[in-house]
Motif scaffolding. Structure first.
Motif, PDB file in Angstrom:
ATOM      1  N   PHE A  61       0.788  -1.228   0.000  1.00 53.03           N
ATOM      2  CA  PHE A  61       0.000   0.000   0.000  1.00 53.03           C
ATOM      3  C   PHE A  61       0.826   1.288   0.000  1.00 53.03           C
ATOM      4  O   PHE A  61       0.450   2.255  -0.675  1.00 53.03           O
ATOM      5  CB  PHE A  61      -1.009  -0.017   1.149  1.00 53.03           C
ATOM      6  CG  PHE A  61      -2.212  -0.853   0.858  1.00 53.03           C
ATOM      7  CD1 PHE A  61      -3.232  -0.385   0.036  1.00 53.03           C
ATOM      8  CD2 PHE A  61      -2.329  -2.132   1.379  1.00 53.03           C
ATOM      9  CE1 PHE A  61      -4.335  -1.159  -0.266  1.00 53.03           C
ATOM     10  CE2 PHE A  61      -3.428  -2.920   1.086  1.00 53.03           C
ATOM     11  CZ  PHE A  61      -4.441  -2.439   0.271  1.00 53.03           C
ATOM     12  N   PRO A  62       1.944   1.382   0.738  1.00 53.18           N
ATOM     13  CA  PRO A  62       2.716   2.643   0.661  1.00 53.18           C
ATOM     14  C   PRO A  62       3.155   2.983  -0.761  1.00 53.18           C
ATOM     15  O   PRO A  62       3.048   4.149  -1.179  1.00 53.18           O
ATOM     16  CB  PRO A  62       3.908   2.374   1.583  1.00 53.18           C
ATOM     17  CG  PRO A  62       3.377   1.412   2.600  1.00 53.18           C
ATOM     18  CD  PRO A  62       2.468   0.499   1.819  1.00 53.18           C
ATOM     19  N   LEU A  63       3.637   2.002  -1.512  1.00 51.20           N
ATOM     20  CA  LEU A  63       4.044   2.287  -2.891  1.00 51.20           C
ATOM     21  C   LEU A  63       2.837   2.570  -3.769  1.00 51.20           C
ATOM     22  O   LEU A  63       2.876   3.488  -4.611  1.00 51.20           O
ATOM     23  CB  LEU A  63       4.855   1.118  -3.453  1.00 51.20           C
ATOM     24  CG  LEU A  63       5.300   1.259  -4.919  1.00 51.20           C
ATOM     25  CD1 LEU A  63       6.068   2.562  -5.146  1.00 51.20           C
ATOM     26  CD2 LEU A  63       6.133   0.062  -5.336  1.00 51.20           C
ATOM     27  N   GLY A  92       4.722 -12.369  -1.516  1.00 52.74           N
ATOM     28  CA  GLY A  92       5.693 -11.486  -0.891  1.00 52.74           C
ATOM     29  C   GLY A  92       6.276 -10.487  -1.852  1.00 52.74           C
ATOM     30  O   GLY A  92       7.310  -9.884  -1.555  1.00 52.74           O
ATOM     31  N   ASP A  93       5.644 -10.305  -3.013  1.00 55.29           N
ATOM     32  CA  ASP A  93       6.165  -9.310  -3.942  1.00 55.29           C
ATOM     33  C   ASP A  93       5.042  -8.630  -4.703  1.00 55.29           C
ATOM     34  O   ASP A  93       3.913  -9.107  -4.756  1.00 55.29           O
ATOM     35  CB  ASP A  93       7.196  -9.916  -4.902  1.00 55.29           C
ATOM     36  CG  ASP A  93       6.586 -10.909  -5.887  1.00 55.29           C
ATOM     37  OD1 ASP A  93       5.518 -11.478  -5.582  1.00 55.29           O
ATOM     38  OD2 ASP A  93       7.179 -11.122  -6.957  1.00 55.29           O
ATOM     39  N   LEU A  94       5.385  -7.475  -5.260  1.00 53.01           N
ATOM     40  CA  LEU A  94       4.452  -6.658  -6.030  1.00 53.01           C
ATOM     41  C   LEU A  94       5.042  -6.464  -7.419  1.00 53.01           C
ATOM     42  O   LEU A  94       6.107  -5.862  -7.560  1.00 53.01           O
ATOM     43  CB  LEU A  94       4.259  -5.298  -5.345  1.00 53.01           C
ATOM     44  CG  LEU A  94       3.472  -4.238  -6.121  1.00 53.01           C
ATOM     45  CD1 LEU A  94       2.017  -4.660  -6.289  1.00 53.01           C
ATOM     46  CD2 LEU A  94       3.569  -2.893  -5.409  1.00 53.01           C
ATOM     47  N   ASP A  95       4.367  -6.972  -8.432  1.00 54.08           N
ATOM     48  CA  ASP A  95       4.831  -6.827  -9.806  1.00 54.08           C
ATOM     49  C   ASP A  95       3.935  -5.850 -10.550  1.00 54.08           C
ATOM     50  O   ASP A  95       2.704  -5.947 -10.480  1.00 54.08           O
ATOM     51  CB  ASP A  95       4.845  -8.181 -10.516  1.00 54.08           C
ATOM     52  CG  ASP A  95       5.919  -9.106  -9.961  1.00 54.08           C
ATOM     53  OD1 ASP A  95       6.987  -8.599  -9.569  1.00 54.08           O
ATOM     54  OD2 ASP A  95       5.690 -10.322  -9.905  1.00 54.08           O
ATOM     55  N   PHE A 112       8.491   6.125  -6.534  1.00 54.44           N
ATOM     56  CA  PHE A 112       9.368   5.117  -5.935  1.00 54.44           C
ATOM     57  C   PHE A 112      10.282   5.744  -4.892  1.00 54.44           C
ATOM     58  O   PHE A 112      10.583   5.129  -3.874  1.00 54.44           O
ATOM     59  CB  PHE A 112      10.173   4.402  -7.024  1.00 54.44           C
ATOM     60  CG  PHE A 112       9.412   3.301  -7.716  1.00 54.44           C
ATOM     61  CD1 PHE A 112       9.582   1.974  -7.345  1.00 54.44           C
ATOM     62  CD2 PHE A 112       8.514   3.582  -8.734  1.00 54.44           C
ATOM     63  CE1 PHE A 112       8.881   0.958  -7.967  1.00 54.44           C
ATOM     64  CE2 PHE A 112       7.804   2.574  -9.371  1.00 54.44           C
ATOM     65  CZ  PHE A 112       7.989   1.248  -8.982  1.00 54.44           C
ATOM     66  N   ASP A 113      10.705   6.969  -5.134  1.00 55.79           N
ATOM     67  CA  ASP A 113      11.526   7.675  -4.151  1.00 55.79           C
ATOM     68  C   ASP A 113      10.722   7.954  -2.889  1.00 55.79           C
ATOM     69  O   ASP A 113      11.195   7.743  -1.764  1.00 55.79           O
ATOM     70  CB  ASP A 113      12.041   8.968  -4.769  1.00 55.79           C
ATOM     71  CG  ASP A 113      13.023   9.695  -3.860  1.00 55.79           C
ATOM     72  OD1 ASP A 113      13.819   9.036  -3.178  1.00 55.79           O
ATOM     73  OD2 ASP A 113      12.987  10.945  -3.835  1.00 55.79           O
ATOM     74  N   ALA A 114       9.473   8.405  -3.048  1.00 54.87           N
ATOM     75  CA  ALA A 114       8.628   8.710  -1.896  1.00 54.87           C
ATOM     76  C   ALA A 114       8.351   7.473  -1.053  1.00 54.87           C
ATOM     77  O   ALA A 114       8.167   7.573   0.167  1.00 54.87           O
ATOM     78  CB  ALA A 114       7.320   9.335  -2.364  1.00 54.87           C
ATOM     79  N   ALA A 146       7.909  -3.453   0.407  1.00 54.09           N
ATOM     80  CA  ALA A 146       7.582  -4.255  -0.771  1.00 54.09           C
ATOM     81  C   ALA A 146       8.750  -4.275  -1.742  1.00 54.09           C
ATOM     82  O   ALA A 146       9.496  -3.301  -1.870  1.00 54.09           O
ATOM     83  CB  ALA A 146       6.347  -3.697  -1.485  1.00 54.09           C
ATOM     84  N   SER A 147       8.884  -5.395  -2.424  1.00 51.61           N
ATOM     85  CA  SER A 147       9.859  -5.529  -3.498  1.00 51.61           C
ATOM     86  C   SER A 147       9.173  -6.187  -4.683  1.00 51.61           C
ATOM     87  O   SER A 147       8.088  -6.773  -4.558  1.00 51.61           O
ATOM     88  CB  SER A 147      11.053  -6.368  -3.037  1.00 51.61           C
ATOM     89  OG  SER A 147      10.634  -7.676  -2.676  1.00 51.61           O
ATOM     90  N   GLY A 148       9.805  -6.071  -5.855  1.00 43.85           N
ATOM     91  CA  GLY A 148       9.210  -6.683  -7.030  1.00 43.85           C
ATOM     92  C   GLY A 148       9.822  -6.149  -8.299  1.00 43.85           C
ATOM     93  O   GLY A 148      10.933  -5.603  -8.299  1.00 43.85           O
ATOM     94  N   ASP A 149       9.088  -6.310  -9.395  1.00 45.06           N
ATOM     95  CA  ASP A 149       9.536  -5.878 -10.716  1.00 45.06           C
ATOM     96  C   ASP A 149       8.582  -4.826 -11.259  1.00 45.06           C
ATOM     97  O   ASP A 149       7.366  -4.904 -11.056  1.00 45.06           O
ATOM     98  CB  ASP A 149       9.574  -7.052 -11.693  1.00 45.06           C
ATOM     99  CG  ASP A 149      10.548  -8.143 -11.269  1.00 45.06           C
ATOM    100  OD1 ASP A 149      11.575  -7.810 -10.646  1.00 45.06           O
ATOM    101  OD2 ASP A 149      10.279  -9.325 -11.562  1.00 45.06           O
TER     102      ASP A 149
END
Length: 213
Positions: A61-63, A92-95, A112-114, A146-149
């Motif tokens: 949600f933050p991203l 466990g990832d957000l694509d 992405f910076d925010a 969160a991490s992902g592509d």
């Protein structure tokens, strides 16, 4: 760990409510799980990223809010999109998928910076976070939540008409004003079956069963 860890789904809940429920369920299941050093890139073809450290504290949600505020249109693909359609498997990832138009690169960079992300190229090498980074066909991102592509149609998608997928993506809105886009169920199934890993085939079957309810 069992395949297909689930959260409760209530009839009538909207897509974002389903995602919030999944985030809470994931937090409960991972809060006491020790770190192993495995990232989302180390996910296997059966359990997926929920079995890696990327699931610890996972919260897209933050991203998603940062992208919304910046006006950067991205479309969720992968298992987060599946959850929005009612899938009961956790992730466990957000694509993300976007159209690759350079005019969007500045908004993407700001979002992405925010959200506190840092970027890596397709080989896992860190790259500077700026508009030029998003001119690549794909960048990987990592943040505390969160991490992902983040992918574009310039990737070798084979016969998949990903630009068509983007054009007909669905939008979900929340009471706080958050709006997110995600693949249609049938397009997500096509993408799953094209990849063809055991987890993808299992999740494609689940999405088709949900369609037939």
């Amino acid at each position: 760990m069992q395949v297909g860890l689930v959260f409760d789904v209530w009839v009538g809940h909207g897509p974002l409510e389903l995602l919030r429920a999944a985030v809470e369920r994931a937090r409960a299941l991972t809060c006491a799980r020790p770190a192993t050093g495995r990232t989302h890139d180390d996910a296997d073809e059966i359990l997926g990223t929920f079995a890696t450290d990327s699931a610890l504290g996972f919260d897209p949600f933050p991203l998603l809010r940062a992208l919304n505020r910046a006006g950067a249109r991205t479309v969720m693909i992968g298992q987060v999109a599946g959850i929005l359609h009612g899938s009961v498997e956790l992730t466990g990832d957000l694509d993300l998928l976007w159209d690759g138009d350079p005019s969007q690169a500045e908004a993407l960079s700001a979002a992405f910076d925010a959200a506190g992300c840092h970027l890596l190229d397709d080989d896992g090498v860190p790259i500077a976070l700026g508009p030029e980074a998003f001119l690549q066909p794909k960048v990987q991102f990592e943040s505390p939540q969160a991490s992902g592509d983040c992918c574009t149609p310039a990737l070798p998608w084979g016969a998949l008409p990903v630009r068509d997928f983007l054009g007909r993506a669905l939008t979900a809105s929340g009471p706080d004003g958050l709006e997110v886009c995600y693949l249609r169920r049938e397009d997500l199934v096509l993408m799953r079956r094209a990849v063809g890993r055991p987890k993808d085939m299992r999740r494609a079957d689940e999405l088709e069963r949900l369609r037939d309810r």
